[in-house]
Design a protein around this motif. Structure first.
Motif, PDB file in Angstrom:
ATOM      1  N   VAL A  29       0.746  -1.187  -0.102  1.00  0.00           N
ATOM      2  CA  VAL A  29      -0.136  -0.026   0.119  1.00  0.00           C
ATOM      3  C   VAL A  29       0.970   1.445   0.158  1.00  0.00           C
ATOM      4  O   VAL A  29       0.579   2.301   0.397  1.00  0.00           O
ATOM      5  N   ASN A  30       1.887   1.140  -0.286  1.00  0.00           N
ATOM      6  CA  ASN A  30       3.244   2.228  -0.547  1.00  0.00           C
ATOM      7  C   ASN A  30       3.510   2.924   0.674  1.00  0.00           C
ATOM      8  O   ASN A  30       3.644   4.097   0.687  1.00  0.00           O
ATOM      9  N   VAL A  31       3.600   1.972   1.379  1.00  0.00           N
ATOM     10  CA  VAL A  31       4.038   2.513   2.952  1.00  0.00           C
ATOM     11  C   VAL A  31       5.498   1.875   2.898  1.00  0.00           C
ATOM     12  O   VAL A  31       5.457   0.485   3.490  1.00  0.00           O
ATOM     13  N   GLU A  32       6.299   2.656   3.004  1.00  0.00           N
ATOM     14  CA  GLU A  32       7.828   2.098   3.135  1.00  0.00           C
ATOM     15  C   GLU A  32       8.388   2.389   4.628  1.00  0.00           C
ATOM     16  O   GLU A  32       8.261   3.424   5.075  1.00  0.00           O
ATOM     17  N   LEU A  33       8.684   1.178   5.049  1.00  0.00           N
ATOM     18  CA  LEU A  33       9.339   1.273   6.501  1.00  0.00           C
ATOM     19  C   LEU A  33      10.865   0.822   6.311  1.00  0.00           C
ATOM     20  O   LEU A  33      11.264  -0.215   5.710  1.00  0.00           O
ATOM     21  N   THR A  34      11.727   1.752   6.726  1.00  0.00           N
ATOM     22  CA  THR A  34      13.304   1.173   6.795  1.00  0.00           C
ATOM     23  C   THR A  34      13.461   0.186   7.845  1.00  0.00           C
ATOM     24  O   THR A  34      12.550  -0.166   8.826  1.00  0.00           O
ATOM     25  N   VAL A  35      14.768  -0.299   8.004  1.00  0.00           N
ATOM     26  CA  VAL A  35      15.043  -1.379   8.815  1.00  0.00           C
ATOM     27  C   VAL A  35      15.115  -0.562  10.374  1.00  0.00           C
ATOM     28  O   VAL A  35      14.517  -1.299  11.164  1.00  0.00           O
ATOM     29  N   LEU A  36      15.714   0.422  10.050  1.00  0.00           N
ATOM     30  CA  LEU A  36      15.676   1.125  11.628  1.00  0.00           C
ATOM     31  C   LEU A  36      14.029   1.369  12.130  1.00  0.00           C
ATOM     32  O   LEU A  36      13.896   0.958  13.352  1.00  0.00           O
ATOM     33  N   GLU A  37      13.297   1.788  11.297  1.00  0.00           N
ATOM     34  CA  GLU A  37      11.844   2.108  11.615  1.00  0.00           C
ATOM     35  C   GLU A  37      11.227   0.817  12.337  1.00  0.00           C
ATOM     36  O   GLU A  37      10.384   0.765  13.069  1.00  0.00           O
ATOM     37  N   THR A  38      11.278  -0.284  11.553  1.00  0.00           N
ATOM     38  CA  THR A  38      10.944  -1.587  11.792  1.00  0.00           C
ATOM     39  C   THR A  38      11.557  -2.135  13.173  1.00  0.00           C
ATOM     40  O   THR A  38      10.723  -2.556  13.992  1.00  0.00           O
ATOM     41  N   ALA A  39      12.964  -1.870  13.370  1.00  0.00           N
ATOM     42  CA  ALA A  39      13.342  -2.179  14.548  1.00  0.00           C
ATOM     43  C   ALA A  39      12.855  -1.518  15.841  1.00  0.00           C
ATOM     44  O   ALA A  39      12.515  -1.743  17.049  1.00  0.00           O
ATOM     45  N   VAL A  40      12.473  -0.080  15.635  1.00  0.00           N
ATOM     46  CA  VAL A  40      11.921   0.470  16.569  1.00  0.00           C
ATOM     47  C   VAL A  40      10.645   0.224  16.816  1.00  0.00           C
ATOM     48  O   VAL A  40      10.191   0.034  18.030  1.00  0.00           O
ATOM     49  N   VAL A  41       9.606  -0.118  15.887  1.00  0.00           N
ATOM     50  CA  VAL A  41       8.405  -0.720  16.275  1.00  0.00           C
ATOM     51  C   VAL A  41       8.599  -2.020  16.855  1.00  0.00           C
ATOM     52  O   VAL A  41       7.757  -2.319  17.695  1.00  0.00           O
ATOM     53  N   GLY A  42       9.552  -2.846  16.505  1.00  0.00           N
ATOM     54  CA  GLY A  42       9.793  -4.172  17.012  1.00  0.00           C
ATOM     55  C   GLY A  42      10.071  -3.975  18.752  1.00  0.00           C
ATOM     56  O   GLY A  42       9.543  -4.695  19.627  1.00  0.00           O
ATOM     57  N   ALA A  43      10.852  -3.084  18.743  1.00  0.00           N
ATOM     58  CA  ALA A  43      11.304  -2.753  20.470  1.00  0.00           C
ATOM     59  C   ALA A  43      10.278  -2.178  21.094  1.00  0.00           C
ATOM     60  O   ALA A  43      10.158  -2.502  22.310  1.00  0.00           O
ATOM     61  N   ALA A  44       9.502  -1.321  20.530  1.00  0.00           N
ATOM     62  CA  ALA A  44       8.216  -0.905  21.124  1.00  0.00           C
ATOM     63  C   ALA A  44       7.067  -2.317  21.478  1.00  0.00           C
ATOM     64  O   ALA A  44       6.450  -2.226  22.544  1.00  0.00           O
ATOM     65  N   LEU A  45       7.204  -3.023  20.695  1.00  0.00           N
ATOM     66  CA  LEU A  45       6.111  -4.061  20.724  1.00  0.00           C
ATOM     67  C   LEU A  45       6.479  -4.999  21.985  1.00  0.00           C
ATOM     68  O   LEU A  45       5.865  -5.508  22.688  1.00  0.00           O
ATOM     69  N   VAL A  46       7.853  -5.188  22.003  1.00  0.00           N
ATOM     70  CA  VAL A  46       8.542  -6.154  22.835  1.00  0.00           C
ATOM     71  C   VAL A  46       8.370  -5.408  24.247  1.00  0.00           C
ATOM     72  O   VAL A  46       7.876  -6.218  25.386  1.00  0.00           O
ATOM     73  N   VAL A  47       8.540  -4.215  24.357  1.00  0.00           N
ATOM     74  CA  VAL A  47       8.431  -3.513  25.769  1.00  0.00           C
ATOM     75  C   VAL A  47       6.778  -3.611  26.167  1.00  0.00           C
ATOM     76  O   VAL A  47       6.515  -4.033  27.324  1.00  0.00           O
ATOM     77  N   VAL A  48       5.919  -3.315  25.296  1.00  0.00           N
ATOM     78  CA  VAL A  48       4.460  -3.408  25.575  1.00  0.00           C
ATOM     79  C   VAL A  48       4.232  -4.946  25.945  1.00  0.00           C
ATOM     80  O   VAL A  48       3.518  -5.152  26.828  1.00  0.00           O
ATOM     81  N   ILE A  49       4.727  -5.992  25.195  1.00  0.00           N
ATOM     82  CA  ILE A  49       4.359  -7.349  25.648  1.00  0.00           C
ATOM     83  C   ILE A  49       4.949  -7.575  27.000  1.00  0.00           C
ATOM     84  O   ILE A  49       4.407  -8.221  27.780  1.00  0.00           O
ATOM     85  N   LEU A  50       6.274  -7.153  27.147  1.00  0.00           N
ATOM     86  CA  LEU A  50       6.809  -7.419  28.517  1.00  0.00           C
ATOM     87  C   LEU A  50       6.289  -6.752  29.719  1.00  0.00           C
ATOM     88  O   LEU A  50       5.849  -7.547  30.958  1.00  0.00           O
ATOM     89  N   VAL A  51       5.861  -5.630  29.448  1.00  0.00           N
ATOM     90  CA  VAL A  51       5.042  -4.926  30.545  1.00  0.00           C
ATOM     91  C   VAL A  51       3.557  -5.772  30.772  1.00  0.00           C
ATOM     92  O   VAL A  51       3.319  -5.931  32.267  1.00  0.00           O
ATOM     93  N   TRP A  52       2.796  -6.086  29.833  1.00  0.00           N
ATOM     94  CA  TRP A  52       1.475  -6.667  29.951  1.00  0.00           C
ATOM     95  C   TRP A  52       1.867  -8.179  30.668  1.00  0.00           C
ATOM     96  O   TRP A  52       1.253  -8.511  31.615  1.00  0.00           O
ATOM     97  N   ALA A  53       3.040  -8.806  30.025  1.00  0.00           N
ATOM     98  CA  ALA A  53       3.254  -9.901  30.832  1.00  0.00           C
ATOM     99  C   ALA A  53       3.424 -10.092  32.452  1.00  0.00           C
ATOM    100  O   ALA A  53       3.256 -11.008  33.003  1.00  0.00           O
ATOM    101  N   PHE A  54       4.309  -9.074  32.721  1.00  0.00           N
ATOM    102  CA  PHE A  54       4.853  -8.948  34.077  1.00  0.00           C
ATOM    103  C   PHE A  54       3.679  -8.344  35.104  1.00  0.00           C
ATOM    104  O   PHE A  54       3.826  -8.195  36.336  1.00  0.00           O
ATOM    105  N   LEU A  55       2.464  -7.723  34.443  1.00  0.00           N
ATOM    106  CA  LEU A  55       1.785  -7.191  35.276  1.00  0.00           C
ATOM    107  C   LEU A  55       0.770  -8.069  36.452  1.00  0.00           C
ATOM    108  O   LEU A  55       0.768  -9.218  35.613  1.00  0.00           O
TER     109      LEU A  55
END
Length: 72
Positions: A29-55
């Motif tokens: 759909v013509n939305v280009e993500l760089t590898v760095l942007e993908t890594a930032v999104v991935g890191a944010a998702l990991v943090v959200v999952i870890l916070v949820w898991a340890f609540l």
């Protein structure tokens, strides 16, 4: 903890292919993500999952065992 350690490992392991495929779908759909942007999104998702898991499961900060002993 809301999820077992093994379950958490599986969820985090499945996150990597999910992010790669997210880049592919977004490129259709013509939305280009760089590898760095993908890594930032991935890191944010990991943090959200870890916070949820340890609540705590019951939401009030006490463990289930502590609640059972205080009711007696």
């Amino acid at each position: 903890m809301r999820i077992s350690k093994a379950g958490l490992l599986v969820v985090l392991a499945l996150l990597a292919p999910l992010l790669v495929e997210l880049r592919t779908v977004l490129s259709w759909v013509n939305v280009e993500l760089t590898v760095l942007e993908t890594a930032v999104v991935g890191a944010a998702l990991v943090v959200v999952i870890l916070v949820w898991a340890f609540l705590p499961e019951n939401g009030d900060g006490k463990t289930a065992e502590g609640d059972a002993s205080s009711e007696n």
